[in-house]
Write a protein that holds these residues in place. Structure first.
Motif, PDB file in Angstrom:
ATOM      1  N   PRO A 182       7.705  -9.805   2.281  1.00 22.09           N
ATOM      2  CA  PRO A 182       7.105  -8.461   2.202  1.00 22.09           C
ATOM      3  C   PRO A 182       7.949  -7.484   1.388  1.00 22.09           C
ATOM      4  N   TYR A 183       9.285  -7.595   1.455  1.00 27.93           N
ATOM      5  CA  TYR A 183      10.122  -6.669   0.682  1.00 27.93           C
ATOM      6  C   TYR A 183       9.877  -6.805  -0.819  1.00 27.93           C
ATOM      7  N   GLU A 184       9.593  -8.020  -1.268  1.00 25.30           N
ATOM      8  CA  GLU A 184       9.470  -8.275  -2.702  1.00 25.30           C
ATOM      9  C   GLU A 184       8.175  -7.737  -3.300  1.00 25.30           C
ATOM     10  N   ILE A 185       7.190  -7.373  -2.464  1.00 22.53           N
ATOM     11  CA  ILE A 185       5.948  -6.806  -2.997  1.00 22.53           C
ATOM     12  C   ILE A 185       5.809  -5.340  -2.612  1.00 22.53           C
ATOM     13  N   SER A 186       6.940  -4.671  -2.323  1.00 27.79           N
ATOM     14  CA  SER A 186       6.903  -3.247  -1.985  1.00 27.79           C
ATOM     15  C   SER A 186       6.350  -2.445  -3.152  1.00 27.79           C
ATOM     16  N   ALA A 187       5.575  -1.390  -2.802  1.00 24.67           N
ATOM     17  CA  ALA A 187       4.901  -0.604  -3.834  1.00 24.67           C
ATOM     18  C   ALA A 187       5.868   0.282  -4.603  1.00 24.67           C
ATOM     19  N   ASN A 188       6.929   0.780  -3.963  1.00 24.27           N
ATOM     20  CA  ASN A 188       7.837   1.706  -4.638  1.00 24.27           C
ATOM     21  C   ASN A 188       9.199   1.676  -3.956  1.00 24.27           C
ATOM     22  N   LYS A 189      10.086   2.532  -4.440  1.00 20.30           N
ATOM     23  CA  LYS A 189      11.455   2.561  -3.917  1.00 20.30           C
ATOM     24  C   LYS A 189      11.507   3.074  -2.487  1.00 20.30           C
ATOM     25  N   ASN A 190      10.634   4.022  -2.130  1.00 17.27           N
ATOM     26  CA  ASN A 190      10.640   4.551  -0.768  1.00 17.27           C
ATOM     27  C   ASN A 190      10.326   3.455   0.252  1.00 17.27           C
ATOM     28  N   ILE A 191       9.395   2.558  -0.097  1.00 15.77           N
ATOM     29  CA  ILE A 191       9.066   1.445   0.809  1.00 15.77           C
ATOM     30  C   ILE A 191      10.265   0.504   0.935  1.00 15.77           C
ATOM     31  N   TYR A 207       6.937   1.673  11.782  1.00 17.01           N
ATOM     32  CA  TYR A 207       6.431   1.331  13.117  1.00 17.01           C
ATOM     33  C   TYR A 207       6.360  -0.185  13.307  1.00 17.01           C
ATOM     34  N   LEU A 208       5.838  -0.895  12.317  1.00 18.82           N
ATOM     35  CA  LEU A 208       5.681  -2.344  12.451  1.00 18.82           C
ATOM     36  C   LEU A 208       7.020  -3.062  12.505  1.00 18.82           C
ATOM     37  N   LEU A 209       8.031  -2.530  11.804  1.00 21.23           N
ATOM     38  CA  LEU A 209       9.333  -3.186  11.795  1.00 21.23           C
ATOM     39  C   LEU A 209      10.146  -2.877  13.043  1.00 21.23           C
ATOM     40  N   GLU A 210      10.180  -1.617  13.462  1.00 23.62           N
ATOM     41  CA  GLU A 210      11.075  -1.196  14.548  1.00 23.62           C
ATOM     42  C   GLU A 210      10.419  -1.278  15.918  1.00 23.62           C
ATOM     43  N   SER A 224       0.815  -1.218   0.000  1.00 20.71           N
ATOM     44  CA  SER A 224       0.000   0.000   0.000  1.00 20.71           C
ATOM     45  C   SER A 224       0.844   1.261   0.000  1.00 20.71           C
ATOM     46  N   GLY A 225       2.160   1.137   0.216  1.00 25.66           N
ATOM     47  CA  GLY A 225       3.042   2.309   0.158  1.00 25.66           C
ATOM     48  C   GLY A 225       2.996   3.183   1.394  1.00 25.66           C
ATOM     49  N   GLN A 226       2.672   2.630   2.569  1.00 25.96           N
ATOM     50  CA  GLN A 226       2.610   3.411   3.813  1.00 25.96           C
ATOM     51  C   GLN A 226       3.939   3.307   4.553  1.00 25.96           C
ATOM     52  N   GLU A 227       4.798   4.339   4.394  1.00 24.87           N
ATOM     53  CA  GLU A 227       6.154   4.291   4.950  1.00 24.87           C
ATOM     54  C   GLU A 227       6.149   4.349   6.480  1.00 24.87           C
ATOM     55  N   ASN A 250      13.327   1.305   0.654  1.00 24.99           N
ATOM     56  CA  ASN A 250      14.351   1.978   1.459  1.00 24.99           C
ATOM     57  C   ASN A 250      14.063   1.869   2.950  1.00 24.99           C
ATOM     58  N   VAL A 251      12.770   1.784   3.327  1.00 29.44           N
ATOM     59  CA  VAL A 251      12.441   1.605   4.747  1.00 29.44           C
ATOM     60  C   VAL A 251      12.993   0.262   5.246  1.00 29.44           C
TER      61      VAL A 251
END
Length: 650
Positions: free
Chosen positions: A503-512, A482-485, A474-477, A514-515
């Motif tokens: 989950p990394y492989e279905i990231s919506a964009n580059k910003n996600i 929050y969920l990871l850290e 969904s692209g919510q950085e 990078n998180v």
């Protein structure tokens, strides 16, 4: 008292199974399981249950099938599994008539050896068929009333054996509850058969599985090495992977499967297949007449070059191939000629280490080889009950029934009602569905403040990997951070609803993405980010600032180039406009001069016919509207013509 963390929360390697779990495993195979059909046909048949004292691979080596069969070494046990005595008991066990070694000797006394009297060309299948004949002969010689039932039981036993040998995964089950490892009830563990030697009995698999563990004292210095080779459609990918036990000084964690290293890897591609046609050029040439087009010649050249490159690579990897205990190959019949069957080949066609990939594979790439490595070397987990497993076993065994043999009619089930009955959901199920919808809405709208208390209260209702995948796609950085850290959701677990991707492989964009990389850099000790979470590398603030500065510099350079290009275009346009203006003025002057000259030469200096351009008649009054320079030039020409006329008259 806190609940222990389950080992199933992370992928468990075949080569690094916890010792407590390994000591309490038993083989669960179709060959070893009694079925209702056999019990109905032979009520007197009894199969002893597995107990800690007679489990395969225990402290004392024995055979569960043959009575009083004990061995001092593994080699003796394996030799016993290939003997006629064991083969007889393996089939007679389901009919309740297993015999001891003395009874077996008495049965075959006076009869030529069932397998040894045959010629040297007799195969193992011939020996097994003769054992079946002996069983059938003894059955017919007994009670004729039960002969047909016993024969059916023997045929069922044979189908069970064939079903066991055909399954792609060997399943193991714990013999006792393991609360310290957090393993729930009805949990079964599967290992791909391709990792084992070709055994014929279930007992060998557990012994081999225990031998496969990385203890540092194993053969080949405690190292396991596998080679994976793929060639299809002109694409080749190869990889040699080594896994070693961690050193004593290194910290051994559950997530670690030892030290995994990719020793060699190589990919290349050649043009060998016509687009959208499929099949190699060689197969097309064999099926039809040899094509003479330019594309066909290029494809033939590509096939030859690809084969030569693979053979050269095999020669370069000769030492690694020799040290590999398994070699997985995906290739067509024509493609296998690149690996063996030619002069000077490193590999032999009959190499016992060859295996095919026991699951579908995609186009040969390095990423696909890594996926296949994880699929082969990771323990599979099943939570089916014994009843469900038994039903699956019976269904699979029934599928092996010969087609030309009539099948016993089964009672016709009652007709299903025409209108489907929709089961009514319980209040708890409805509440879970409602909470799922609320979670999806929070993620879609990016409401992090509402998500935090909601997740704290209802996190047990959701799979962490599914939630991470939903947020990443969904692209919510901020939510993902929050969920990871803070919530510390595990990003290494596969998402079952997304083809087992992380989950990394279905990231919506580059910003996600990078998180994930920032968290991996800040907390590298949490997980194996590269192998398990499939995050390629960490990302620090300095690295990100450097990337942003480089990006800004590139953008600034592009803007300056665009400005210079616009200025250059404007200057060129101005110069072109000036040139066109000068050309137009020059054209007008030439036109005017041409008209004046024509008017002067028209009547020998007399009056011109018709109206005159540039002010009418060419007299002193007809020069109006012209510049001073043009008037002087016309006046000079007129005087010259008048002088020529006077000289002509004189």
């Amino acid at each position: 008292m806190s609940t222990p963390t389950s080992i199933l929360s992370r992928g468990v390697s075949v080569y690094s199974i916890p010792s407590e779990l390994l000591a309490n495993l038993s083989v669960r195979s179709i060959q070893a399981q009694p079925t209702a059909e056999v019990e109905e046909a032979n009520p007197q048949a009894s199969v002893p249950k597995a107990t800690p004292s007679n489990l395969p691979g225990g402290a004392g080596l024995s055979c569960q099938t043959c009575p009083s069969a004990n061995f001092d070494t593994v080699e003796e046990q394996r030799a016993h599994f290939k003997s006629d005595w064991h083969r007889y008991n393996a089939k007679a066990k389901l009919t309740g008539r297993t015999v001891t070694a003395e009874e077996w000797d008495g049965m075959v006394e006076g009869i030529s050896s069932i397998s040894g009297s045959e010629s040297s060309s007799s195969s193992g299948s011939s020996s097994q068929s003769k054992v079946a004949k002996l069983l059938k002969r003894q059955t017919l010689g007994g009670n004729n009333d039960n002969a047909s039932d016993d024969e059916e039981a023997l045929e069922l036993a044979d189908r069970q054996r064939r079903a066991h040998l055909r399954t792609a995964v060997i399943w193991f089950s714990p013999t006792a509850p393991l609360p310290s490892l957090g393993i729930p009830k009805d949990t079964h563990f599967g290992v791909h058969r391709a990792l084992f030697p070709p055994f014929e009995t279930a007992a060998d698999y557990l012994t081999e599985l225990r031998r496969m563990q990385l203890t540092g004292t194993d053969e080949v210095d405690g190292e396991r090495r596998l080679t994976l080779l793929m060639v299809a459609g002109g694409h080749f990918a190869g990889m040699v992977v080594s896994i070693k036990p961690r050193g004593k000084s290194e910290k051994q964690e559950v997530k670690g499967a030892g030290e995994v290293r990719v020793l060699k890897h190589k990919t290349f591609h050649r043009y060998t297949t016509r687009k959208k046609q499929g099949g190699s050029q060689a197969l097309n040439d064999n099926a039809k007449s040899k094509a003479v087009s330019a594309g066909a010649m290029l494809r033939r050249y590509g096939e030859q070059a690809l084969q030569e490159e693979i053979r050269a690579l095999m020669l370069d990897w000769e030492d690694d191939l020799a040290a590999s205990e398994r070699i997985f190959i995906r290739a067509s019949t024509h493609g296998k000629k690149s690996f063996y069957g030619y002069e000077g080949a490193v590999l032999s066609k009959n190499d016992e280490r060859f295996r095919t990939f026991p699951f579908p594979t995609r186009r040969p790439t390095l990423q696909e080889l890594l996926r296949c490595w994880h699929e082969v070397t990771r323990i599979k987990v099943s939570h089916l009950s014994e009843e469900a497993l038994r039903a699956l076993d019976e269904e699979y065994i029934a599928s092996l029934q010969p087609k030309n043999k009539p099948i016993k009619p089964t009672p016709t089930p009652a007709p299903a009602p025409s209108a489907p009955i929709i089961p009514k959901l319980s209040p708890e199920e409805e509440a879970k569905i409602d909470r799922r919808k609320r979670l999806e809405e929070m993620v879609r709208k990016g409401r992090l403040d509402a998500l935090k208390p909601f997740w704290t209260k209802y996190q047990s209702d959701f799979e962490p990997s599914e939630v991470l995948g939903l947020v990443a796609s969904s692209g919510q950085e901020e939510m993902l951070r929050y969920l990871l850290e803070e919530a510390k959701l595990d990003p290494t677990q596969p998402i079952s609803t997304s083809n087992n991707r992380r989950p990394y492989e279905i990231s919506a964009n580059k910003n996600i993405r990078n998180v994930f990389r920032r968290v991996a850099y800040n907390h590298p000790e949490w997980y194996d980010w590269v192998v398990d979470a499939r995050v390629p590398s960490g990302l620090s603030d300095e690295m990100e600032q450097e990337q942003n500065s480089k990006k800004n510099e590139r953008r600034k350079g592009l803007k300056e180039k665009l400005k210079e290009r616009e200025k250059q275009r404007a200057a060129e346009a101005e110069i072109e406009e000036q040139r066109e203006k000068e050309a137009e003025e020059r054209k007008q002057k030439e036109e005017a001069m041409r008209n004046v000259a024509m008017s002067l030469s028209g009547g020998g200096g007399g009056a011109s016919k018709g109206p005159q351009k540039l002010g009418g008649k060419v007299g002193g009054e007809g020069l109006g509207g012209m510049s001073q320079e043009m008037r002087l030039q016309i006046e000079r020409e007129r005087r010259a013509r008048a002088a020529e006329a006077r000289f002509g008259r004189g």
